[in-house]
Every structure is written in structure tokens, then in C-alpha cells.
Motif scaffolding. Structure first.
Motif, PDB file in Angstrom:
ATOM      1  N   MET A   1      38.177 -28.983 103.179  1.00 59.12           N
ATOM      2  CA  MET A   1      36.916 -28.478 103.676  1.00 59.12           C
ATOM      3  C   MET A   1      36.642 -29.118 105.018  1.00 59.12           C
ATOM      4  O   MET A   1      36.521 -30.318 105.116  1.00 59.12           O
ATOM      5  CB  MET A   1      35.827 -28.834 102.677  1.00 59.12           C
ATOM      6  CG  MET A   1      34.470 -28.441 103.119  1.00 59.12           C
ATOM      7  SD  MET A   1      33.299 -28.788 101.821  1.00 59.12           S
ATOM      8  CE  MET A   1      31.870 -29.022 102.792  1.00 59.12           C
ATOM      9  N   CYS A  97      40.052 -24.166  99.753  1.00 53.63           N
ATOM     10  CA  CYS A  97      38.631 -24.128 100.099  1.00 53.63           C
ATOM     11  C   CYS A  97      38.442 -23.345 101.388  1.00 53.63           C
ATOM     12  O   CYS A  97      39.402 -22.985 102.072  1.00 53.63           O
ATOM     13  CB  CYS A  97      38.067 -25.539 100.226  1.00 53.63           C
ATOM     14  SG  CYS A  97      38.798 -26.526 101.541  1.00 53.63           S
ATOM     15  N   LYS A 101      32.826 -25.179 102.893  1.00 54.23           N
ATOM     16  CA  LYS A 101      32.494 -25.023 101.472  1.00 54.23           C
ATOM     17  C   LYS A 101      33.716 -25.337 100.615  1.00 54.23           C
ATOM     18  O   LYS A 101      34.792 -24.803 100.851  1.00 54.23           O
ATOM     19  CB  LYS A 101      32.026 -23.606 101.195  1.00 54.23           C
ATOM     20  CG  LYS A 101      31.557 -23.382  99.774  1.00 54.23           C
ATOM     21  CD  LYS A 101      30.796 -22.071  99.678  1.00 54.23           C
ATOM     22  CE  LYS A 101      30.358 -21.739  98.286  1.00 54.23           C
ATOM     23  NZ  LYS A 101      29.535 -22.731  97.629  1.00 54.23           N
ATOM     24  N   GLY A 103      33.828 -24.703  97.228  1.00 50.27           N
ATOM     25  CA  GLY A 103      33.986 -23.474  96.456  1.00 50.27           C
ATOM     26  C   GLY A 103      34.528 -23.661  95.055  1.00 50.27           C
ATOM     27  O   GLY A 103      35.124 -22.746  94.494  1.00 50.27           O
ATOM     28  N   GLY A 125      25.987 -30.998 103.441  1.00 49.86           N
ATOM     29  CA  GLY A 125      26.433 -29.855 102.638  1.00 49.86           C
ATOM     30  C   GLY A 125      27.547 -30.244 101.690  1.00 49.86           C
ATOM     31  O   GLY A 125      27.561 -29.828 100.529  1.00 49.86           O
ATOM     32  N   GLU A 129      27.044 -30.167  97.629  1.00 49.87           N
ATOM     33  CA  GLU A 129      27.934 -29.363  96.783  1.00 49.87           C
ATOM     34  C   GLU A 129      28.616 -30.238  95.735  1.00 49.87           C
ATOM     35  O   GLU A 129      28.725 -29.852  94.565  1.00 49.87           O
ATOM     36  CB  GLU A 129      28.982 -28.648  97.647  1.00 49.87           C
ATOM     37  CG  GLU A 129      29.816 -27.666  96.874  1.00 49.87           C
ATOM     38  CD  GLU A 129      30.758 -26.848  97.739  1.00 49.87           C
ATOM     39  OE1 GLU A 129      31.489 -26.018  97.161  1.00 49.87           O
ATOM     40  OE2 GLU A 129      30.784 -27.011  98.987  1.00 49.87           O
TER      41      GLU A 129
END
Length: 185
Positions: A1, A97, A101, A103, A125, A129
Motif C-alpha cells: 500500500m 492491495c 488502501k 483492501g 488512513g 484501516e
């Protein structure tokens, strides 16, 4: 990411991430043994060629699972080639990923972020997550490279993790490295 592809280690340099010399200086069992137990679900963000993923799959055992996540399909292919035809193939789930994100929707007991956080622009972020998929009592280990990440930059990273509700504790003692364990608050 990552939000900036040009900052990630290119696939062409994967050999430097998985060799005997590295194993001597960064023994996965010594670093991760205190945190990974049989039956755990473990996520490695930025798995590269699988240096830690394979070791974590052995630690998590037959009842555990490792999600090896990388932004680059070439790195995931390196892991795929390494585990193809072995019992680890059933224990390591490969996940590509997206930029910005992870994911992954599986809930995990442990997350490894080894030499990867400094490559990510949106750290809030990332931590948000991770917090959303981390099981109660789950842990996150961040290890940043010596000399490459300043003390103040590392402290800023920890601050951003706190802002999303993760609690920091001491990480393993690794010469010159910056380490922290984060827990879900």
C-alpha cells in the motif's frame, strides 16, 4: 500500500530483500516469535518477496493463516513461486492491495509493517484501516530502517497511530532500528 509508486522497492531488487545475510541480521523467529502464535491470522503489508511471510506461516502453523499483501504483482509472484507446491501454499493468501488502501476484510491478530510505513503518504488512513480489521488484543509491529527514518518522523508516525485509537508500547530491541508495537485501544 503506497500513495507513491516511485518510493517502493522495485521488484528487480527483490533479491536484496530475501537472502542469507538478511536472515542473519533480521532473524524472523527472533523478531516475530514473541508475537505470533499457532492459529493466528497474520497480515503483512508490503510483503515483498516473502522474507517474513514464509516464516510467519510456519509460526502460525497449520491452523493459522498469513495474508501476504503487496502493491506490486511482481512481488506477489515471487512469494507464489516460493510456496508453490509446498504445504505453505494453503496457509499464505496472496493479496494485491491498491494505492492508498490495503483492501483486506479478514480480521487479523497481528500486522507486520516492516520497512513500509515511511513509504505511505496517508498514514492516518493506513492506521484507521488496520484498526478496523484488528481483533481485540491484536497487535501491530512497525519496524523502520536505521538512518533512513528520523526519530522525529517516527514519533510523528506513532502520533498518527494514536490519533486513530491505537496504543503504542515498546517494540523489540533491534540495533539502530525504530520499532513500536501498537495495540487496539
Amino acid at each position: 500500500m503506497s500513495d507513491r509508486c516511485n518510493r517502493v522497492c522495485p521488484v528487480e531488487r527483490a533479491g536484496s530483500l530475501d537472502n542469507r545475510i538478511r536472515r542473519w541480521f533480521q532473524n524472523p523467529q527472533k523478531i516475530l516469535g514473541p508475537y505470533i502464535k499457532e492459529g493466528m491470522t497474520v497480515l503483512e503489508v508490503g510483503c515483498g518477496p516473502g522474507f517474513f511471510s514464509v516464516a510467519m506461516a510456519l509460526m502460525a502453523g497449520k491452523s493459522g493463516q498469513v495474508i501476504a499483501c503487496d502493491l506490486q504483482e511482481g512481488m506477489l509472484q515471487k512469494v507464489r513461486e516460493k510456496i508453490d507446491g509446498t504445504e505453505l501454499e494453503a496457509r499464505i493468501k496472496l493479496h494485491k492491495c491498491e494505492e492508498g488502501k490495503i483492501g483486506v476484510s479478514d480480521h487479523v491478530d497481528f500486522v507486520l509493517l516492516f520497512y513500509v510505513v515511511h513509504e505511505i503518504q496517508n498514514k492516518e488512513g493506513l492506521f484507521d484501516e488496520i484498526r478496523s480489521i484488528l481483533k481485540p488484543n491484536g497487535q501491530v509491529l512497525i519496524v523502520e530502517p536505521p538512518f533512513h527514518v528520523s526519530k522525529s518522523a517516527f514519533e510523528e508516525t506513532i502520533k498518527k497511530a494514536r490519533e486513530v485509537g491505537l496504543i503504542d508500547t515498546d517494540g523489540p530491541n533491534m540495533l539502530f532500528h525504530k520499532t513500536v508495537i501498537l495495540e487496539k485501544g
